[in-house]
Write a protein that holds these residues in place. Structure first.
Motif, short mmCIF file in Angstrom:
data_model
loop_
_atom_site.label_atom_id
_atom_site.label_comp_id
_atom_site.label_asym_id
_atom_site.label_seq_id
_atom_site.Cartn_x
_atom_site.Cartn_y
_atom_site.Cartn_z
N ILE A 1 -103.32 16.29 12.87
CA ILE A 1 -103.04 14.86 12.68
C ILE A 1 -101.66 14.52 13.24
O ILE A 1 -101.49 13.53 13.97
CB ILE A 1 -103.14 14.47 11.19
N TYR A 2 -100.70 15.37 12.95
CA TYR A 2 -99.36 15.18 13.51
C TYR A 2 -99.38 15.28 15.03
O TYR A 2 -98.72 14.50 15.73
CB TYR A 2 -98.41 16.22 12.92
N TYR B 1 -100.83 12.05 16.46
CA TYR B 1 -99.87 10.96 16.31
C TYR B 1 -98.72 11.11 17.32
O TYR B 1 -98.32 10.15 17.99
CB TYR B 1 -99.31 10.94 14.89
N ASP C 1 -109.13 15.42 13.33
CA ASP C 1 -107.74 15.25 12.90
C ASP C 1 -106.87 14.72 14.03
O ASP C 1 -105.97 13.89 13.80
CB ASP C 1 -107.19 16.58 12.39
N LEU D 1 -107.56 11.09 14.18
CA LEU D 1 -106.93 10.37 13.08
C LEU D 1 -105.44 10.16 13.34
O LEU D 1 -104.89 9.10 13.03
CB LEU D 1 -107.14 11.12 11.77
N GLY D 2 -104.79 11.17 13.93
CA GLY D 2 -103.38 11.02 14.29
C GLY D 2 -103.19 9.97 15.38
O GLY D 2 -102.25 9.16 15.33
N HIS E 1 -105.22 7.44 15.92
CA HIS E 1 -105.51 6.13 15.34
C HIS E 1 -104.35 5.66 14.46
O HIS E 1 -104.06 4.45 14.41
CB HIS E 1 -106.80 6.21 14.52
N LYS E 2 -103.68 6.58 13.81
CA LYS E 2 -102.50 6.23 13.01
C LYS E 2 -101.43 5.58 13.89
O LYS E 2 -100.84 4.56 13.53
CB LYS E 2 -101.95 7.47 12.32
N LEU F 1 -102.45 2.05 14.98
CA LEU F 1 -102.27 1.06 13.91
C LEU F 1 -100.79 0.74 13.68
O LEU F 1 -100.41 -0.43 13.57
CB LEU F 1 -102.91 1.56 12.62
N LEU F 2 -99.97 1.78 13.60
CA LEU F 2 -98.55 1.56 13.28
C LEU F 2 -97.82 0.81 14.39
O LEU F 2 -96.84 0.12 14.12
CB LEU F 2 -97.87 2.90 13.01
#
Length: 332
Positions: free
Chosen positions: A163-164, A167, A195, A198-199, A201-202, A205-206
């Motif tokens: 995830i990291y 991102y 994962d 998800l990173g 997508h994070k 969004l941010l």
């Protein structure tokens, strides 16, 4: 009942690795004379007897069970498997590889290495179905999961913070000026891709980036079968690819559409594998220290063999962005 001390006990006492203990006690190079003396002294203090360690291992073989679908979908798994064999050999063990096909998982068939009783423990490389892992629990042999984990597994897992990673690589492209960023990979293929997605997508969004379902381009099916890349009409100005091989596949497809990389579209990828430097342009990647991952997996399975009752927990490998030619600052 008091158990006989193991190499892990010595390592824990001295706050060093099991590999260092193994080298010192077997007379191999790789440790200083001062550390060797400390290890031998601690072994004598704890009552460690090398001869009694025959109970810890019988065949000196460790099985490496590789999920075929992971191997087919990502060339990095071959490199990890080779590194595992190298790390195991440094501990005086042999790594024996068996590819586990989808059919074997589906039919819950026992791996040949387990059936023939040729190994003292095994490492599972690449995500396998939960039902198959539950089936493998019937084996009394120690095991370690590598590159993935399940919440109820207690055997220990060597994983990446994917995830990291997702991102960080997305944020890197954003900081270079890219606002329309696509993701090439199937999040439903396995937990690693999920994962990383998800990173990604994070970060989308941010940073209030444009979120478009068409920007998620599947490279393989849920079963790992390779498929064509469908580029949307609204083409992103940057892509993150799940591995280097699919990144070059994407670049060739974009060139066929008369886009230049990185002048028109930037491309970055995970897993700084053998493909990163092969093509033109050379790929900007998120690099993971898979040799370190292999070392930790080798030491972990040895610890489990010496003391099957221990719980290793989750061990996380980090990484970093390696800048090459496939990403340049975007012209505003």
């Amino acid at each position: 009942m008091k158990t006989e001390p193991t190499m892990k006990d010595i390592a824990d006492e001295l706050n060093i690795t099991v590999m260092s203990v193994s080298k010192a006690l077997s007379g191999k190079e790789g440790v200083s004379s001062e550390l060797r003396a400390r290890i031998i002294s601690k072994a004598e203090e704890l009552g460690y007897k090398k001869g009694s360690q025959a109970k810890e291992t019988k065949s000196k073989n460790i099985g490496i069970l590789v999920a075929e679908r992971s191997l087919n979908a990502n060339a990095t798994f071959m490199s990890i498997q080779q590194s595992l064999i190298t790390q195991l050999s440094k501990l005086d063990y042999y790594g024996l590889t068996e590819i586990i096909p989808e059919e074997t998982e589906h039919l819950l068939l026992e791996p040949k290495l387990l059936k023939d009783k040729k190994i003292d423990g095994f490492i599972i490389l690449g995500q396998m179905k939960k039902e198959y892992l539950d089936f493998l629990k019937a084996s009394s042999l120690p095991k370690v999961l590598m590159t993935f984990e399940f919440a109820d597994e207690t055997d220990g897992g060597i994983v990446c913070d994917n995830i990291y990673f997702g991102y960080t690589l997305t944020q890197y492209l954003y900081d270079k000026g890219y606002k329309k960023i696509g993701f090439v990979g199937n999040p439903l293929f396995d937990a690693t891709v999920m994962d990383r997605y998800l990173g990604y997508h994070k970060a989308v969004l941010l940073n209030n980036l444009k979120s478009n379902p068409d920007y998620i381009i599947e490279d393989v099916s849920r079963d790992g079968e390779e498929q064509g890349l469908f580029i949307p009409e609204d083409v992103p100005d940057a892509f993150i690819c799940n591995d280097c091989r699919v990144a070059y596949k994407l670049i060739h497809q974009l060139e066929g559409m008369e886009f230049d990389v990185p002048e028109d579209i930037a491309v970055a990828a995970f897993d700084d594998g053998i493909y990163a430097d092969f093509g033109i342009p050379k790929l900007t990647t998120f690099s993971v220290d898979y040799d370190e991952m292999a070392r930790m997996a080798a030491e972990s399975i040895l610890s489990k063999i010496q003391d099957p009752s221990i719980s290793l927990g989750k061990k996380i490998i980090l990484g970093k962005v390696i800048e090459r030619e496939s990403v340049t600052p975007k012209n505003q």
